[in-house]
Scaffold this motif. Structure first.
Motif, mmCIF file in Angstrom:
data_model
loop_
_atom_site.group_PDB
_atom_site.id
_atom_site.type_symbol
_atom_site.label_atom_id
_atom_site.label_comp_id
_atom_site.label_asym_id
_atom_site.label_seq_id
_atom_site.Cartn_x
_atom_site.Cartn_y
_atom_site.Cartn_z
ATOM 1 N N VAL A 149 21.222 33.412 38.425
ATOM 2 C CA VAL A 149 20.606 33.512 37.099
ATOM 3 C C VAL A 149 21.614 33.818 35.993
ATOM 4 C CG1 VAL A 149 18.284 34.079 37.895
ATOM 5 C CG2 VAL A 149 19.958 35.917 37.627
ATOM 6 N N LEU A 150 22.895 33.766 36.292
ATOM 7 C CA LEU A 150 23.903 34.067 35.277
ATOM 8 C C LEU A 150 23.968 32.968 34.221
ATOM 9 C CD1 LEU A 150 26.277 35.711 34.132
ATOM 10 C CD2 LEU A 150 27.784 34.389 35.641
ATOM 11 N N ARG A 151 23.891 33.398 32.969
ATOM 12 C CA ARG A 151 24.163 32.518 31.830
ATOM 13 C C ARG A 151 25.261 33.187 31.014
ATOM 14 N NH1 ARG A 151 20.573 28.414 31.279
ATOM 15 N NH2 ARG A 151 18.661 28.584 32.535
ATOM 16 N N VAL A 152 26.348 32.478 30.831
ATOM 17 C CA VAL A 152 27.512 33.058 30.182
ATOM 18 C C VAL A 152 28.067 32.050 29.184
ATOM 19 C CG1 VAL A 152 29.023 32.272 32.056
ATOM 20 C CG2 VAL A 152 29.744 34.176 30.606
ATOM 21 N N SER A 153 28.479 32.551 28.024
ATOM 22 C CA SER A 153 28.949 31.649 26.967
ATOM 23 C C SER A 153 30.223 30.918 27.363
ATOM 24 C CB SER A 153 29.180 32.434 25.671
ATOM 25 O OG SER A 153 27.970 32.959 25.180
ATOM 26 N N ARG A 154 31.150 31.645 28.011
ATOM 27 C CA ARG A 154 32.442 31.043 28.356
ATOM 28 C C ARG A 154 32.791 31.408 29.799
ATOM 29 N NH1 ARG A 154 36.183 33.880 24.181
ATOM 30 N NH2 ARG A 154 34.994 35.615 25.075
ATOM 31 N N LEU A 155 32.806 30.398 30.655
ATOM 32 C CA LEU A 155 33.121 30.584 32.067
ATOM 33 C C LEU A 155 34.422 29.859 32.379
ATOM 34 C CD1 LEU A 155 32.259 31.460 34.983
ATOM 35 C CD2 LEU A 155 31.070 29.258 35.145
ATOM 36 N N GLY A 156 35.342 30.554 33.026
ATOM 37 C CA GLY A 156 36.602 29.938 33.417
ATOM 38 C C GLY A 156 36.657 29.712 34.916
ATOM 39 N N LEU A 157 36.949 28.486 35.333
ATOM 40 C CA LEU A 157 37.073 28.146 36.753
ATOM 41 C C LEU A 157 38.380 27.391 36.949
ATOM 42 C CD1 LEU A 157 33.441 26.838 37.512
ATOM 43 C CD2 LEU A 157 34.365 29.113 37.981
ATOM 44 N N THR A 158 39.382 28.070 37.507
ATOM 45 C CA THR A 158 40.677 27.422 37.697
ATOM 46 C C THR A 158 41.248 27.742 39.071
ATOM 47 O OG1 THR A 158 41.876 29.291 36.709
ATOM 48 C CG2 THR A 158 41.194 27.533 35.225
ATOM 49 N N CYS A 160 32.619 24.423 45.161
ATOM 50 C CA CYS A 160 31.739 23.338 44.732
ATOM 51 C C CYS A 160 30.659 23.919 43.830
ATOM 52 C CB CYS A 160 31.130 22.606 45.925
ATOM 53 S SG CYS A 160 29.850 23.519 46.819
ATOM 54 N N ILE A 161 30.057 23.044 43.031
ATOM 55 C CA ILE A 161 29.039 23.429 42.062
ATOM 56 C C ILE A 161 27.746 22.692 42.395
ATOM 57 C CG2 ILE A 161 28.403 23.393 39.610
ATOM 58 C CD1 ILE A 161 30.662 25.287 40.178
ATOM 59 N N THR A 162 26.636 23.405 42.381
ATOM 60 C CA THR A 162 25.355 22.740 42.608
ATOM 61 C C THR A 162 24.941 21.996 41.337
ATOM 62 O OG1 THR A 162 23.969 24.574 41.831
ATOM 63 C CG2 THR A 162 24.685 24.628 44.140
ATOM 64 N N GLY A 163 23.992 21.100 41.479
ATOM 65 C CA GLY A 163 23.490 20.384 40.314
ATOM 66 C C GLY A 163 22.882 21.324 39.295
ATOM 67 N N GLU A 164 22.160 22.337 39.768
ATOM 68 C CA GLU A 164 21.549 23.313 38.866
ATOM 69 C C GLU A 164 22.613 24.091 38.108
ATOM 70 O OE1 GLU A 164 20.289 27.154 37.529
ATOM 71 O OE2 GLU A 164 21.549 26.854 39.301
ATOM 72 N N ARG A 206 38.548 24.915 32.316
ATOM 73 C CA ARG A 206 39.303 24.720 33.541
ATOM 74 C C ARG A 206 40.586 23.966 33.236
ATOM 75 N NH1 ARG A 206 34.695 21.381 33.814
ATOM 76 N NH2 ARG A 206 35.113 19.150 34.088
ATOM 77 N N GLY A 207 41.534 24.050 34.170
ATOM 78 C CA GLY A 207 42.807 23.378 33.989
ATOM 79 C C GLY A 207 42.680 21.873 34.156
ATOM 80 N N VAL A 208 43.716 21.162 33.754
ATOM 81 C CA VAL A 208 43.667 19.695 33.801
ATOM 82 C C VAL A 208 43.541 19.181 35.233
ATOM 83 C CG1 VAL A 208 44.910 19.367 31.644
ATOM 84 C CG2 VAL A 208 46.199 19.630 33.775
ATOM 85 N N ALA A 209 43.996 19.972 36.196
ATOM 86 C CA ALA A 209 43.930 19.541 37.600
ATOM 87 C C ALA A 209 42.661 20.015 38.301
ATOM 88 C CB ALA A 209 45.149 20.054 38.358
ATOM 89 N N ASP A 210 41.802 20.745 37.578
ATOM 90 C CA ASP A 210 40.583 21.289 38.177
ATOM 91 C C ASP A 210 39.398 20.385 37.882
ATOM 92 O OD1 ASP A 210 41.529 23.808 39.285
ATOM 93 O OD2 ASP A 210 41.885 24.395 37.216
ATOM 94 N N ASN A 211 38.753 19.921 38.925
ATOM 95 C CA ASN A 211 37.566 19.093 38.775
ATOM 96 C C ASN A 211 36.394 19.746 39.493
ATOM 97 O OD1 ASN A 211 38.745 16.832 37.370
ATOM 98 N ND2 ASN A 211 39.797 16.349 39.289
ATOM 99 N N PHE A 212 35.203 19.550 38.952
ATOM 100 C CA PHE A 212 34.012 20.009 39.645
ATOM 101 C C PHE A 212 33.776 19.149 40.878
ATOM 102 C CE2 PHE A 212 31.782 21.902 35.717
ATOM 103 C CZ PHE A 212 32.213 23.166 36.060
ATOM 104 N N THR A 213 33.547 19.796 41.996
ATOM 105 C CA THR A 213 33.088 19.108 43.186
ATOM 106 C C THR A 213 31.622 19.458 43.369
ATOM 107 O OG1 THR A 213 35.257 19.212 44.255
ATOM 108 C CG2 THR A 213 33.352 18.871 45.681
ATOM 109 N N ILE A 214 30.763 18.465 43.415
ATOM 110 C CA ILE A 214 29.340 18.716 43.601
ATOM 111 C C ILE A 214 29.092 19.065 45.066
ATOM 112 C CG2 ILE A 214 27.029 17.719 43.495
ATOM 113 C CD1 ILE A 214 28.251 18.310 40.778
ATOM 114 N N CYS A 215 28.344 20.133 45.290
ATOM 115 C CA CYS A 215 28.089 20.605 46.651
ATOM 116 C C CYS A 215 27.352 19.543 47.466
ATOM 117 C CB CYS A 215 27.263 21.884 46.620
ATOM 118 S SG CYS A 215 28.099 23.287 45.839
ATOM 119 N N GLN A 216 27.795 19.385 48.686
ATOM 120 C CA GLN A 216 27.211 18.393 49.580
ATOM 121 C C GLN A 216 26.289 19.058 50.599
ATOM 122 O OE1 GLN A 216 27.953 14.830 49.201
ATOM 123 N NE2 GLN A 216 28.463 15.889 47.285
ATOM 124 N N GLY A 217 25.268 18.325 50.992
ATOM 125 C CA GLY A 217 24.324 18.804 51.988
ATOM 126 C C GLY A 217 24.361 17.947 53.231
#
Length: 303
Positions: free
Chosen positions: A96-105, A111-115, A125-136
């Protein structure tokens, strides 16, 4: 839950218990035992200060299961919540976290869920950091909402993550076993109410976050079983995490017989109560009378 403000002085061991709001700069370097974090941060909803999680071996940040907001007023810090260089981190797991500025590096396994991709609207995030969508089990992780009094919980087929409470209610649950067979996580709580089920198993369920999207004066049990015609048994064989709660499980159904396996599984996360009696986990000291739990049971019986 009664609001409680606490000041963070630099050590989690010294933090007061049952804080709902913390003021201070929270720095996680992996040196604190996760058992301490799960205990001390279980009820935290707000942080007035910056948060940094860096260089840890944590696989999840689910000790913040109920955290809703982080506000960092330090103008020298570019993000409110920084998560960086965590080699083992697989999921954020802060429902349930909602945050104005989140850093992921530099979190190579994350991985990140769709939600989460929708909820976190400003991620640095850095130029080399990409979101990976979580797989099931069959591609992208299947995320579902459950609806109160819905047929078979209002669930689609193949659900793996329930991004709401899980409602198993009413008498239209003929296919509920099929709907639940792949569910591994529930963001909210589990309600089994007014059904004609005799028993229920959620065979792959591992985590129940019992998160609160809005502040609540009283926390329901993590698993609540009540008003069922002849419900006798619940099986959660793989549960390995529930957010700390006063009551991990409660039933007022006279047909229900508490089995020792479920008692042992759920007792680490809160009291397990059946018809006013708190079960005793194997090898645990005998429970003392628990007036507050009995009062809660009386409240649900009056509904």
């Amino acid at each position: 839950m009664t609001a409680k403000e606490c000041l963070f002085n630099g050590t989690f061991v010294a933090l007061e218990d049952n804080c709902t709001r913390i003021t201070g700069f929270l720095l996680f370097t992996g040196s604190d035992a996760t058992s301490t974090l799960y205990s001390k941060l279980a009820y935290v909803e707000e942080i007035n200060g910056c948060v940094q999680v860096s260089g840890t071996s944590y696989t999840r940040l689910d000790f913040f299961a109920r955290l809703r907001t982080v506000v960092c007023t330090n103008t020298s810090v570019t993000v409110d919540f920084m998560v960086s260089n965590n080699s083992a981190l697989e999921r954020l797991a802060m429902p349930v976290l909602r945050v104005s500025r989140l850093g992921l590096t530099f979190n190579p396994k994350l991985c990140i869920t769709g939600e989460e991709a929708v909820r976190y609207t400003n991620v640095q995030r850095g130029v080399a950091d990409n979101f990976t969508i979580c797989q099931g089990r069959a591609g992208k992780l299947k995320e579902c909402n459950s609806t109160s009094n819905g047929i078979n919980g209002g669930l689609e087929d193949g659900c793996e993550l329930i991004v709401s409470n899980l409602y198993i209610e009413g008498t239209n649950n003929m296919n509920i076993a099929d709907k639940l067979q792949y569910v591994k996580e529930v963001y909210g709580r589990i309600y089994i109410r007014s059904t004609n089920l005799n028993n229920l198993s959620i065979p792959l369920l591992e985590k129940v976050y019992a998160s609160e999207p809005v502040a609540s004066a009283a926390l329901d049990p993590t698993v609540l079983v009540m008003g069922n015609t002849n419900f006798t048994k619940l099986q959660l064989p793989k549960v390995n995490f529930m957010a700390k709660n006063d009551l991990a499980f409660m039933t007022s159904d006279t047909s229900y017989v508490m089995d020792q396996d479920l008692c042992n599984q759920l007792s680490p996360y809160g009291r397990v109560m059946s018809n006013g009696t708190v079960c005793v986990a194997k090898d645990a000291p005998a429970a003392k009378p628990f007036a507050a739990a009995v009062a809660i049971l009386a409240f649900y019986l009056s509904m």
